[in-house]
Write a protein that holds these residues in place. Sequence first.
Motif, mmCIF file in Angstrom:
data_model
loop_
_atom_site.group_PDB
_atom_site.id
_atom_site.type_symbol
_atom_site.label_atom_id
_atom_site.label_comp_id
_atom_site.label_asym_id
_atom_site.label_seq_id
_atom_site.Cartn_x
_atom_site.Cartn_y
_atom_site.Cartn_z
ATOM 1 N N PHE A 102 0.830 -1.204 0.000
ATOM 2 C CA PHE A 102 0.000 0.000 0.000
ATOM 3 C C PHE A 102 0.866 1.256 0.000
ATOM 4 O O PHE A 102 0.591 2.203 -0.731
ATOM 5 N N ASN A 103 1.917 1.274 0.831
ATOM 6 C CA ASN A 103 2.760 2.474 0.914
ATOM 7 C C ASN A 103 3.492 2.745 -0.390
ATOM 8 O O ASN A 103 3.697 3.898 -0.763
ATOM 9 N N LYS A 104 3.890 1.703 -1.103
ATOM 10 C CA LYS A 104 4.579 1.900 -2.382
ATOM 11 C C LYS A 104 3.608 2.285 -3.490
ATOM 12 O O LYS A 104 3.867 3.167 -4.281
ATOM 13 N N PHE A 105 2.492 1.591 -3.530
ATOM 14 C CA PHE A 105 1.610 1.645 -4.681
ATOM 15 C C PHE A 105 0.403 2.551 -4.432
ATOM 16 O O PHE A 105 0.078 3.401 -5.242
ATOM 17 N N ASN A 156 -0.634 6.279 -6.151
ATOM 18 C CA ASN A 156 -1.661 6.121 -7.194
ATOM 19 C C ASN A 156 -2.938 5.550 -6.586
ATOM 20 O O ASN A 156 -3.208 4.359 -6.704
ATOM 21 N N PRO A 157 -3.759 6.372 -5.950
ATOM 22 C CA PRO A 157 -4.966 5.837 -5.308
ATOM 23 C C PRO A 157 -5.956 5.212 -6.299
ATOM 24 O O PRO A 157 -6.633 4.251 -5.964
ATOM 25 N N LEU A 163 -4.799 1.737 -6.961
ATOM 26 C CA LEU A 163 -5.063 0.896 -5.801
ATOM 27 C C LEU A 163 -6.516 0.439 -5.790
ATOM 28 O O LEU A 163 -6.809 -0.722 -5.511
ATOM 29 N N THR A 164 -7.417 1.340 -6.144
ATOM 30 C CA THR A 164 -8.835 0.981 -6.208
ATOM 31 C C THR A 164 -9.065 -0.069 -7.285
ATOM 32 O O THR A 164 -9.802 -1.037 -7.085
ATOM 33 N N ALA A 165 -8.415 0.100 -8.425
ATOM 34 C CA ALA A 165 -8.549 -0.889 -9.500
ATOM 35 C C ALA A 165 -7.991 -2.242 -9.070
ATOM 36 O O ALA A 165 -8.585 -3.293 -9.365
ATOM 37 N N GLU A 166 -6.878 -2.235 -8.363
ATOM 38 C CA GLU A 166 -6.289 -3.483 -7.860
ATOM 39 C C GLU A 166 -7.227 -4.169 -6.867
ATOM 40 O O GLU A 166 -7.412 -5.389 -6.903
#
Length: 199
Positions: free
Chosen positions: A133-136, A140-141, A144-147
């Motif tokens: 989470f801290n890297k990605f 890029n929020p 992150l939502t897409a992931e």
Amino acid sequence: MAPHGEAVTSTFTRRNNFPKPPRLSNDTLHRTISDISFQLSKEVLDNYKEAAAAPAVADEKQLPPISEVEDAKCECCGMSEECTPEYIERVRNKFLGKWICGLCAEAVKEEMEKNGGKIEEALSAHMNTCARFNKFGRANPALLTAEAMREILRKSSSVRAKSTSPRDRSGAQKKGGIARSSSCIPAITREINNLTVAN
């Protein structure tokens, strides 16, 4: 105005019959201040005399010293909290020498429930999630939502791949699933045909 357009006349006059409050003299104010300061100084002297007379009693009344507060940074998410050294030590003893915040501690506890109580695995799983989470996620929020949506779809597709039909291999219906035994289309068609024949 009255209901029929007549003017209403009144003999009411406004009067201020309230008396003015009495003015306080400066002498009264000075006397009050003097009395208050005398009482305060008397209390201070009494407290000083009591403390000098019984030093052992005064030591019992004193509060224990407040320990210093330190900033502790969570080794999972990076959030900082102000904590006492005793609390920091307790948390480190509980989580294999790593200091983690209360939120991460709860996440590790839930992870421990999932994997059967193994704290090492739960802690490493949560730390990996936080590192990802801290890297990605912070940079890029939207990604992150897409992931997260991709993971939800992956989990739901694996559940959907297992049939909930009564005709599956096991022959038993899963709990909570609704299985369709037959289609309702032929019954609806039959009712429509009966209505058109009757008309």
